[in-house]
Design a protein around this motif. Structure first.
Motif, PDB file in Angstrom:
ATOM      1  N   CYS A   1      48.486  29.713  34.682  1.00  0.00           N
ATOM      2  CA  CYS A   1      49.098  30.527  33.623  1.00  0.00           C
ATOM      3  C   CYS A   1      50.101  29.714  32.811  1.00  0.00           C
ATOM      4  O   CYS A   1      50.187  29.858  31.591  1.00  0.00           O
TER       5      CYS A   1
ATOM      6  N   GLY B   1      46.684  33.046  30.677  1.00  0.00           N
ATOM      7  CA  GLY B   1      46.427  34.269  31.427  1.00  0.00           C
ATOM      8  C   GLY B   1      44.990  34.397  31.881  1.00  0.00           C
ATOM      9  O   GLY B   1      44.085  33.780  31.329  1.00  0.00           O
TER      10      GLY B   1
ATOM     11  N   THR C   1      43.316  37.628  32.679  1.00  0.00           N
ATOM     12  CA  THR C   1      43.071  39.072  32.778  1.00  0.00           C
ATOM     13  C   THR C   1      42.078  39.554  31.725  1.00  0.00           C
ATOM     14  O   THR C   1      42.077  40.720  31.344  1.00  0.00           O
TER      15      THR C   1
ATOM     16  N   ALA D   1      48.568  43.602  31.780  1.00  0.00           N
ATOM     17  CA  ALA D   1      48.163  42.199  31.852  1.00  0.00           C
ATOM     18  C   ALA D   1      49.325  41.269  32.179  1.00  0.00           C
ATOM     19  O   ALA D   1      49.180  40.339  32.981  1.00  0.00           O
ATOM     20  N   GLU D   2      50.484  41.489  31.569  1.00  0.00           N
ATOM     21  CA  GLU D   2      51.607  40.589  31.819  1.00  0.00           C
ATOM     22  C   GLU D   2      52.049  40.658  33.280  1.00  0.00           C
ATOM     23  O   GLU D   2      52.321  39.639  33.913  1.00  0.00           O
TER      24      GLU D   2
ATOM     25  N   ASN E   1      49.443  38.867  35.494  1.00  0.00           N
ATOM     26  CA  ASN E   1      49.474  37.415  35.337  1.00  0.00           C
ATOM     27  C   ASN E   1      50.728  36.777  35.926  1.00  0.00           C
ATOM     28  O   ASN E   1      50.716  35.587  36.248  1.00  0.00           O
TER      29      ASN E   1
ATOM     30  N   LEU F   1      51.761  34.009  26.570  1.00  0.00           N
ATOM     31  CA  LEU F   1      51.198  34.052  27.926  1.00  0.00           C
ATOM     32  C   LEU F   1      49.697  34.238  27.894  1.00  0.00           C
ATOM     33  O   LEU F   1      48.963  33.656  28.684  1.00  0.00           O
ATOM     34  N   MET F   2      49.202  35.069  26.997  1.00  0.00           N
ATOM     35  CA  MET F   2      47.785  35.401  26.935  1.00  0.00           C
ATOM     36  C   MET F   2      47.064  34.509  25.929  1.00  0.00           C
ATOM     37  O   MET F   2      47.605  34.169  24.898  1.00  0.00           O
TER      38      MET F   2
END
Length: 543
Positions: free
Chosen positions: A89, A95, A97, A107-108, A111, A542-543
């Motif tokens: 990550c 991420g 997810t 999701a956060e 992760n 993050l994603m």
């Protein structure tokens, strides 16, 4: 998002079996298994992929979107996935997810720290590490040889500087000895948790983990160190599977997170078995390409548990096929039929490999807006030649609606083509023979070469009675070979076995090839450099 108690209710789970972590996450109590254990199992579908590339293949995305589509079409479906590791990550991958309209949520949370399972595994692993050094400090009654202690420490982060360390430096700090760190996803405790049936089984497996060897050359276990009960205390909550949901409210059990290139790459057995009691169809995934994650799902997880998979979905993309055909990353958006044709050899080998396990195969073409009609036609044509169905998946853009054709093809496959599952090799073969079968039958290697240390380790394991165990190959995910740059479907190469280690608790032997690292490093520009926490509490990058 729906409240998790509502997601659970729709899945047939009563609130008394939940331990909620806020509004949107919950753990499933062992009482749920007792209620469901006599129900018939649903159909088990494995989602796997061709060898990964920098462009991404969308295996988790496809798993989520397929589960959503099946539910929308009236077929009660539960997905079973692994927990993301903090290492990837904050490193290269970001991420894990899903994405677009095919995500699991929140999701956060998933992760990052989620429900604390991976931290608990790290703590249990490191408790055992501390107890080993404490045993040495206080007299070493088990006569452990410090230079033959094989149990390292662990952390859930990519940190190459910890691969090799020296412990005990300084007056009064114990025996000075060489050791190192693994990433938590490669910890045997992670594998043990993921393969355990229940707490009793977990304790048995923890107890038989080998921590090192004594002066007589005999294996010394965690049970002999009296560490099992304390480790079980730390793992008490982590052993319970986690329940979350997709963007469309489909239930997802997310539990365990071993990597498929350095571990067995499958979500927990407990999570999968619960899902099979709750759903008509269970869609699960195994990490990286099919020669890693899928092989271990079949040869380790299914072999140990008796699970019977009903079908496999192979995720491919036009971009990944072009990359395997020799197209550079920055040129993957442009149409290139010639290189795509070359790259199709990678998909073809994965299809044939999956068929060797006796399961029907469906190819899912994960769609990108840059895909040309000619490229897609070429992929469909190759699938027809292979005699396997294929469908375009547009779940990123359209969620369940974009996966309906894929879901219908899967339902047709489950109805029309019965699986005749069997592991790739017989457990009675010796360890070198098992390695040879995988390397030659699945990878396309001509031979296997061993370092002297690896040969000695294999002979020692055979002598100690561990020769009946399956092997867990640790290999680069980017190639069928142990050389990341050897793309496509290479043949005639040599697989180089560099080292071998015993995971007696998990029930397999880890075989490291090439330059495989059980502690990854961060890339030159890690994802962590591009993340920020905004004033409103939102996370960017993050994603």
């Amino acid at each position: 998002m729906k409240r998790i108690i509502d997601v659970a209710k729709e899945a047939g789970i009563e609130e008394e079996h939940l331990e909620t972590y806020g509004k949107y996450k919950a753990k499933l109590n062992p009482s749920l298994w007792e209620q469901l254990k006599d129900r018939p199992n649903g159909k088990l579908v494995l989602v796997t992929a061709m060898n990964p590339t920098p462009a991404g293949e969308g295996k988790t995305l496809t798993t989520i979107g397929l589960a959503q589509a099946l539910n929308t079409m009236g077929h009660k479906t539960v997905a079973a996935l692994r927990e993301p590791s903090l290492g990837p990550c904050f490193g290269m991958k970001g991420g894990a997810t899903g994405g677009g309209q095919a995500q699991i949520v929140p999701a956060e949370d998933i992760n990052l720290h989620f429900t604390g399972d991976i931290h608990a595994i790290s703590a249990a692993h490191n408790l055992l590490s501390a107890m080993i050094d404490n045993h040495l400090f206080h007299g070493n009654a088990l006569r452990l040889k410090p230079d033959r202690i094989v149990w390292k420490r662990t952390v859930d982060m990519n940190d190459r500087s910890l691969r090799s360390i020296v412990t005990g430096l300084g007056t009064g700090n114990g025996a000075v000895r060489e050791s190192g760190f693994l990433i938590t996803s490669a910890s045997e405790v992670m594998a043990v948790l993921c393969l355990s049936e229940n707490m009793d089984d977990l304790k048995v497996r923890l107890g038989r983990m080998v921590i090192g060897y004594n002066e007589a050359g005999e294996a010394v276990t965690a049970e002999e160190l009296h560490a099992v009960e304390a480790m079980a205390v730390l793992l008490r909550e982590a052993l319970k599977p986690n329940l979350v949901q997709t963007l469309e409210g489909t239930p997802v059990i997310v539990h365990g997170g071993p990597f498929a290139n350095i571990a067995h790459g499958c979500s927990s057995l407990m999570g999968t078995k619960l899902a099979l009691k709750l759903g008509e169809v269970v869609v699960t995934e195994a990490g990286f390409g099919a020669e890693l994650g899928a092989e271990k799902f079949f040869d380790i997880k299914c072999r140990q548990s008796g699970l019977q998979p009903d079908a496999a979905v192979l995720v491919v993309t036009a971009k990944a096929l072009k990359y395997n055909g020799g197209v550079a990353k920055h040129e993957l958006d442009a149409e290139n039929l010639e290189q795509l044709q070359l790259g199709l050899a990678n998909m073809s080998r994965h299809v044939r490999n999956l068929q060797k396990f006796g399961v029907p195969v469906l190819v899912a073409i994960n769609h990108f807006v840059t895909d040309s009609e000619a490229e897609l036609d070429l992929i469909f044509s190759e699938c027809r030649k292979l005699g396997v169905p294929a469908e375009l998946s547009q779940v990123w853009a359209h969620g369940s609606q974009g996966g309906e054709k894929l879901a219908q093809s899967l339902l047709n496959l489950l109805q029309e083509d019965k699986a005749h599952f069997a592991p790739l090799y017989d457990h009675t073969l010796d360890l070198q023979a098992k390695i040879s079968v995988i390397a030659k039958e699945l990878y396309g290697a001509a031979e296997v070469a061993y370092t002297p240390a690896a040969k000695r380790a294999l002979a020692g394991m055979e002598q100690l009675g561990f020769g009946q165990l399956p092997v867990c190959m640790a290999k680069t995910p980017y190639s069928f070979s142990d050389q990341p740059s050897l793309l496509g479907a290479p043949e005639g190469f040599t697989i180089h076995v560099s080292s071998v280690s015993l995971s007696a608790g998990a029930g397999f032997v880890v075989v490291e090839t090439g330059n495989t690292m059980t502690m990854p490093g961060l890339p030159k520009s890690p994802a962590a450099e591009h993340m920020s926490l905004e004033a409103d509490g939102s996370i960017q990058g993050l994603m």
